[in-house]
Design a protein around this motif. Sequence first.
Motif, PDB file in Angstrom:
ATOM      1  N   MET A 445       0.850  -1.183   0.000  1.00 21.93           N
ATOM      2  CA  MET A 445       0.000   0.000   0.000  1.00 21.93           C
ATOM      3  C   MET A 445       0.893   1.242   0.000  1.00 21.93           C
ATOM      4  N   ARG A 446       0.777   2.024  -1.051  1.00 23.08           N
ATOM      5  CA  ARG A 446       1.655   3.191  -1.153  1.00 23.08           C
ATOM      6  C   ARG A 446       1.053   4.346  -0.376  1.00 23.08           C
ATOM      7  N   LYS A 447       1.866   4.883   0.494  1.00 24.77           N
ATOM      8  CA  LYS A 447       1.388   6.032   1.260  1.00 24.77           C
ATOM      9  C   LYS A 447       1.632   7.296   0.447  1.00 24.77           C
ATOM     10  N   THR A 448       0.695   8.216   0.547  1.00 22.49           N
ATOM     11  CA  THR A 448       0.925   9.493  -0.119  1.00 22.49           C
ATOM     12  C   THR A 448       1.925  10.290   0.701  1.00 22.49           C
ATOM     13  N   THR A 449       2.529  11.256   0.072  1.00 20.59           N
ATOM     14  CA  THR A 449       3.529  12.078   0.758  1.00 20.59           C
ATOM     15  C   THR A 449       2.907  12.770   1.963  1.00 20.59           C
ATOM     16  N   ARG A 450       1.690  13.166   1.783  1.00 16.12           N
ATOM     17  CA  ARG A 450       1.005  13.873   2.854  1.00 16.12           C
ATOM     18  C   ARG A 450       0.857  12.981   4.087  1.00 16.12           C
ATOM     19  N   GLN A 451       0.415  11.720   3.848  1.00 11.97           N
ATOM     20  CA  GLN A 451       0.261  10.787   4.973  1.00 11.97           C
ATOM     21  C   GLN A 451       1.599  10.526   5.643  1.00 11.97           C
ATOM     22  N   LYS A 452       2.607  10.329   4.811  1.00 19.35           N
ATOM     23  CA  LYS A 452       3.933  10.067   5.346  1.00 19.35           C
ATOM     24  C   LYS A 452       4.362  11.213   6.259  1.00 19.35           C
ATOM     25  N   LEU A 453       4.148  12.423   5.757  1.00 18.30           N
ATOM     26  CA  LEU A 453       4.549  13.596   6.524  1.00 18.30           C
ATOM     27  C   LEU A 453       3.802  13.670   7.842  1.00 18.30           C
ATOM     28  N   THR A 454       2.483  13.363   7.784  1.00 23.01           N
ATOM     29  CA  THR A 454       1.679  13.418   9.009  1.00 23.01           C
ATOM     30  C   THR A 454       2.251  12.450  10.046  1.00 23.01           C
ATOM     31  N   VAL A 455       2.496  11.208   9.596  1.00 25.69           N
ATOM     32  CA  VAL A 455       2.998  10.195  10.529  1.00 25.69           C
ATOM     33  C   VAL A 455       4.343  10.627  11.103  1.00 25.69           C
ATOM     34  N   ASN A 537       2.421   4.854  27.111  1.00 25.98           N
ATOM     35  CA  ASN A 537       1.498   3.880  26.532  1.00 25.98           C
ATOM     36  C   ASN A 537       0.447   4.570  25.685  1.00 25.98           C
ATOM     37  N   PHE A 538      -0.053   5.673  26.234  1.00 22.71           N
ATOM     38  CA  PHE A 538      -1.115   6.418  25.574  1.00 22.71           C
ATOM     39  C   PHE A 538      -0.594   7.027  24.273  1.00 22.71           C
ATOM     40  N   ALA A 539       0.628   7.589  24.346  1.00 21.42           N
ATOM     41  CA  ALA A 539       1.164   8.313  23.198  1.00 21.42           C
ATOM     42  C   ALA A 539       1.415   7.378  22.015  1.00 21.42           C
ATOM     43  N   SER A 540       1.898   6.166  22.325  1.00 20.83           N
ATOM     44  CA  SER A 540       2.283   5.297  21.209  1.00 20.83           C
ATOM     45  C   SER A 540       1.082   4.848  20.392  1.00 20.83           C
ATOM     46  N   LYS A 541      -0.118   5.005  20.960  1.00 17.31           N
ATOM     47  CA  LYS A 541      -1.319   4.613  20.203  1.00 17.31           C
ATOM     48  C   LYS A 541      -1.563   5.554  19.018  1.00 17.31           C
ATOM     49  N   PHE A 542      -1.081   6.796  19.149  1.00 21.98           N
ATOM     50  CA  PHE A 542      -1.343   7.776  18.096  1.00 21.98           C
ATOM     51  C   PHE A 542      -0.307   7.748  16.990  1.00 21.98           C
ATOM     52  N   GLU A 543       0.729   6.962  17.201  1.00 20.53           N
ATOM     53  CA  GLU A 543       1.846   7.076  16.281  1.00 20.53           C
ATOM     54  C   GLU A 543       1.695   6.236  15.028  1.00 20.53           C
ATOM     55  N   ARG A 544       0.633   5.460  14.954  1.00 22.82           N
ATOM     56  CA  ARG A 544       0.314   4.652  13.770  1.00 22.82           C
ATOM     57  C   ARG A 544       1.458   3.728  13.392  1.00 22.82           C
ATOM     58  N   TYR A 545       1.939   2.995  14.379  1.00 28.10           N
ATOM     59  CA  TYR A 545       2.924   1.972  14.006  1.00 28.10           C
ATOM     60  C   TYR A 545       2.199   0.833  13.319  1.00 28.10           C
TER      61      TYR A 545
END
Lengths: 836, 190
Positions: A445-455, A537-545
């Motif tokens: 699944m190719r991520k768009t540049t925008r998504q990549k930047l957000t992550v 723990n809480f923070a890592s949930k938002f990081e979209r690993y």
Amino acid sequence: MSRRASDQSVPTFTWDLPTYTEYEREVESRYGTYEEYEMEMRVRHRWPVAQPDADPSSHVVITVNPNEPVLVVEQRIPEGGRYAESLADSEAQDGSEDGDADPAQEAKKAALRSHNRFHGTRKCWAKYCWADRKNPARHSHPLETLSSNRIKTIGKDVDLLVIPSGPTHTVIRFVRYNGERIGRALNFYGPIYRRIEGYYGSGVAGYVGLINRLLLLSLFSFVLLFGLLILPSIINYEQFQTKIKEISATKPGSSPLGIEKQILYSFASSSAFGLVGNLTIDTYEPYLTKHHAIALANKNTNSSRASQLATAALELLEGTGWMEASWMFLGQYVDQLDLASRAVLPDLDLSTVGPSPYNLSMAFLFSMFAVLTVSVIVLIFSSGSSLKENLKGQHSQAYPFCEAMFSTWPHSLQYENGVENQRMTETSQLRSFLTIAKKRAAERMRKTTRQKLTVFFIRFTVWFLVVAFLDVFGYLLYTSYDEWVPENLERIAKKAQTETEQTGSTSSLLEAERFVFNFLPSIIITGFNTILPIFLNFASKFERYRSTKTELRVTLVRTILLRLASVAFLLMSFFRQLEPKQFTVPPYNEAIFTVANVTTTPCFETYVGQQIYKVLVLDVLVAVGLFAGVRVPLKILHNVTGIEVLSFEFDLSGNILSAIYIQCLYWLGIFFSPPLAGMAVLHFLVVAIVAQLGIFFVFSPSTKIHHSSGSDVFFTVVALFAFFLALLVLGFAAVKVQPSTVCGPFLFMADYPTMYAYFMATFKTYLASAGFLVDVAASSVVLFPVTVCLAVILYYKIATARAKADGIKILKQKIETATAQKKFLEQKARQLKKFS
Amino acid sequence: MGANTSKLPDQDIRDYQDLTYLSKAEILRAYKRMQEEVAKAGRDPHQPTNMYLTFKEFHRMKEMEFNPFADRICHVFSSKGDDCLTFEDFLDMVSVFSESASKSIKTAYAFKIYDFNDDGLLEETDLAELIRRITNPSEISGLRSDEIYEIVRFILLEADLDENKYISLTEFELVVSKSPDFVKTFCIRF
């Protein structure tokens, strides 16, 4: 041999083949013929003796089924009276051994034999062989199994396989058996461990095992320290007291305490120390044992009994007051006998007070060395096997599905909800693997540049926040030690003084304030250690690993960072205070020794011991308080209302890390306060009890799969790292820092700038030649070649590892070639069928 | 030890010690455990010929009650193939599931246990059955059969090196040898 129900119409090619397996070939190359080896084994292990297989009807049938690409190999072995014969043989043998036995017993034995396979048809046991029971004569021994237990090599010496007998082996057996029993008796949680494993599988049980190991380690340390250091110190002191009493009885007008004070004063006022300045012997108050305790007791006599008790309780928590004067901290471990023998007093004859036969300073160094050595041995050996396993399976990432299928189901689960939970976990894990695999299969699944930047932005922010939090934490700790605590305590002390002058006693509010400020650094450390992991723990949930595994790892790394940082900050603030010029008498030790001009470091051992003690006490209190005050009520609320958010999972990795952190503090702490090892035993008991109560009654089982052996290794590495951090600090303290001259085992030793110098000097007086050897060993002439040799060995090992990795590649290629050949054969068979 | 265990002759214990991965204490514990179960089943545990467990009795043991593979374990370790465990079968099983048993033994028996149709190969049906046993059986949240077969396909993609639609023991050994957790999970403490 694999077998498969074959179709009637399938052509069967039958030809005679030597019925050798790979294993037999291997054995033959080593022992001559396989039959010889087998006979040998049978005699050794009292397996029923079989006749050499000479039956002509034994042959191998290989069937090729053209419809299904399966090569079917069937071995046909005639069934017959062979085993009945061998049974008779073995019975005859056994009978001849104990011919004159009682007939009733004989009959019993016979009944047992006829029932059990071992004396009858049993050919093969799991340890040496797992051959198909349909072909009992043909053992397919995996080579590895032969090297189990006491059989280490499969060289020419088959003699090793003899079951040992005789007096030495009886002793060995006795020791081994009883050792096992002792081991089991020391394993406090044997049954509980099994129960936890039954509920949650091996991951959580591993945590309980770790706590158990740490508990045993601290128990052992405590026994060692108690025997080598604490008990001798007490005996030494008592001896000194009786001798002083004798002297004071002969001399009118002198008291034992007075003589002790005189001795200390003679050192303190000597030119080597010059500690007392313009104090006379009457105004001088030594910072030691009885004197100190009496001075403290005098101070409190006018207050009521209740307030005395309250003060005592507060002091128990803070490690000051009577605790400071007890054997709790290193400051009180003084070799009084030795001191008295060195002292020269004009009007007293101290010749009867000889030097003690037991050198306390050396005992201190040796017992510390012993405790640390045992710790590192336990650490390394407790995870040796899983480390090996983990290294073997380094590429397990290549088989996520197979791992999930074949090696995550814990067969030890014994409880219904445990099994159900495990099923849920497996389901979700397999499903997530499936989704990932599908995604990958359907062209990444190719991520768009925008998504990549957000992550990237989110992750960057979270990491930035984490580092910022750590910075804030370090700053708070540092300033609290450096500014807030001393300043505020000074202010409170002044206020208390004026209050006492006015009203005769201090208000309880002031006492509470003092208590809080005394505990401020510990509160900061424990607070951050409790709250930050929740945030992480809480923070890592938002990081979209991408996977939960990565998420878990990232959180873990951050938590380790936090734990290590808190230890490091603590140590840094200590060392900052140890700088001699900066240090004035700490105003927050209320009954500190009266020393006029402090130019050298005062009793820093006791001070550091107190600080670590405070952190640990607070840790116990918070652990218990958090459990009883937050977790349990929330669980009850959850049970009543059924709101999902209120139920917590058991945070395995966090708990393991906190156990390692506690152990690290104890490693540091026992150097400054030997009885802390005893406290460690209690601490780990509390941790174990809280964890077990939590596991059984409060926490819901984790929804993540814990890869027990992998995390074992990870945690062992962290523990080793923590250990070496502690070792570094202790080594620095022993080699570079001057021990305090007014207290501790190195009291008034002006000749020795460090503990290490003292150790070397004493060592050389005991063993002059060995001292030379030590000097040589520590010199660069030896150290440089040794380092080079180690580097060479390291290089060799790395090279071997690489070569083995290449070997694995070659073997893989071989398998592929074999497959290709097999396919080719199948094709040929099909063609044959077509033509026939 | 005591009256119960005195029935097991020393010579036998020594033999068992040499033939299994168990220590003397573990053998005695297994014997005691078996005696308990036999007594629960209503037979006299002091009679050597009574020392066997039928499948039902075996399944009633607390270690096996919720094990999804209890029937397979009983079948694999039953030496006579009648799903009945004698004491030596039982000991054999305890040995294989003990912590000290070697990985190759564990692997071999795991293979036999997961080989549901006893043909010496792990085929699609075996793998699907295995998945069904270790995952959630519920129709809503459990795996659908198409998901199961997809998983089976991925497993074969990973493990089936010679691409013949089944996993042989060698392939199974290879895959399991890469997994450090296997030895720990394939353990039962009796």
